[in-house]
Design a protein around this motif. Structure first.
Motif, PDB file in Angstrom:
ATOM      1  N   LYS A   1     -47.929  -1.991  54.872  1.00 14.99           N
ATOM      2  CA  LYS A   1     -46.345  -1.781  54.804  1.00 14.99           C
ATOM      3  C   LYS A   1     -45.631  -2.230  55.982  1.00 14.99           C
ATOM      4  O   LYS A   1     -44.244  -2.375  55.860  1.00 14.99           O
ATOM      5  CB  LYS A   1     -46.354  -0.294  54.516  1.00 14.99           C
ATOM      6  N   ASP A   2     -46.170  -2.355  57.199  1.00 13.09           N
ATOM      7  CA  ASP A   2     -45.567  -2.594  58.188  1.00 13.09           C
ATOM      8  C   ASP A   2     -45.804  -4.236  58.571  1.00 13.09           C
ATOM      9  O   ASP A   2     -44.900  -4.415  59.564  1.00 13.09           O
ATOM     10  CB  ASP A   2     -45.871  -1.914  59.574  1.00 13.09           C
ATOM     11  N   ALA A   3     -46.289  -4.804  57.841  1.00 12.55           N
ATOM     12  CA  ALA A   3     -46.500  -6.196  58.281  1.00 12.55           C
ATOM     13  C   ALA A   3     -45.227  -6.934  57.897  1.00 12.55           C
ATOM     14  O   ALA A   3     -44.489  -6.734  57.099  1.00 12.55           O
ATOM     15  CB  ALA A   3     -47.402  -6.769  56.978  1.00 12.55           C
ATOM     16  N   GLU A   4     -44.935  -7.679  58.922  1.00 15.88           N
ATOM     17  CA  GLU A   4     -43.504  -8.588  58.978  1.00 15.88           C
ATOM     18  C   GLU A   4     -43.762  -9.900  58.498  1.00 15.88           C
ATOM     19  O   GLU A   4     -42.770 -10.648  58.172  1.00 15.88           O
ATOM     20  CB  GLU A   4     -43.198  -8.557  60.436  1.00 15.88           C
ATOM     21  N   ASN A   5     -45.115 -10.610  58.412  1.00 16.99           N
ATOM     22  CA  ASN A   5     -45.090 -11.817  58.093  1.00 16.99           C
ATOM     23  C   ASN A   5     -46.612 -12.046  57.400  1.00 16.99           C
ATOM     24  O   ASN A   5     -47.389 -11.036  57.839  1.00 16.99           O
ATOM     25  CB  ASN A   5     -44.729 -12.926  59.363  1.00 16.99           C
TER      26      ASN A   5
ATOM     27  N   ASP B   1     -49.367 -11.274  60.102  1.00 13.54           N
ATOM     28  CA  ASP B   1     -49.500 -10.093  60.098  1.00 13.54           C
ATOM     29  C   ASP B   1     -50.321  -9.492  59.073  1.00 13.54           C
ATOM     30  O   ASP B   1     -51.502  -8.521  59.267  1.00 13.54           O
ATOM     31  CB  ASP B   1     -48.045  -9.115  60.116  1.00 13.54           C
TER      32      ASP B   1
END
Length: 129
Positions: A54-58, A61
């Motif tokens: 859920k917090d992966a930005e790319n 990640d």
């Protein structure tokens, strides 16, 4: 994840972007019980990965998170199989894996090698519905 659609005849063809990671669960067999277990594993993994990523930005990640947490994915599968009193052998492969062409709900997914997490349950002889 972005999926591009283009119309071809009466079905839509999905072109999966290069920066996508697919998930595939292959059932032990086509029996109703094995297919039910496959669905339980798929659902549990989808929930787990959704939370995990859920917090992966790319895409980098996502790759790092997956690589560092495959043991947790395996643990989840193990628990689902134990609860189901099912086959207890499985294999998880994160890398480039072959996907056959699949048409689902009028959408054709092209065959090819895709970066993916593939989960093989038991003998992995179930069809890809």
């Amino acid at each position: 994840m972005i999926i591009f659609l283009s119309k071809t005849n009466t079905t839509e063809e999905i072109i999966i972007p290069n920066e996508s990671i697919r998930i595939r669960v292959i059932a032990n067999s086509n029996s109703k019980e094995d297919q039910k277990i496959k669905q339980k594993v798929r659902k549990s993994i989808q929930v787990q990965l959704s939370e995990m990523l859920k917090d992966a930005e790319n895409i980098d990640d996502v790759r790092n998170i997956l690589s560092e947490n495959l043991y947790d994915v395996e643990y989840t599968i193990e628990k689902v199989l134990e609860k189901s009193n099912a086959i207890n052998s499985f294999e998880v492969n994160y890398g480039y894996n072959f996907f056959p062409q699949k048409t689902y709900k009028g959408i054709t997914y092209q065959e090819g090698n895709y970066e993916s997490v593939v989960i093989k349950l038991g003998e992995s002889k179930g069809d890809n519905w």
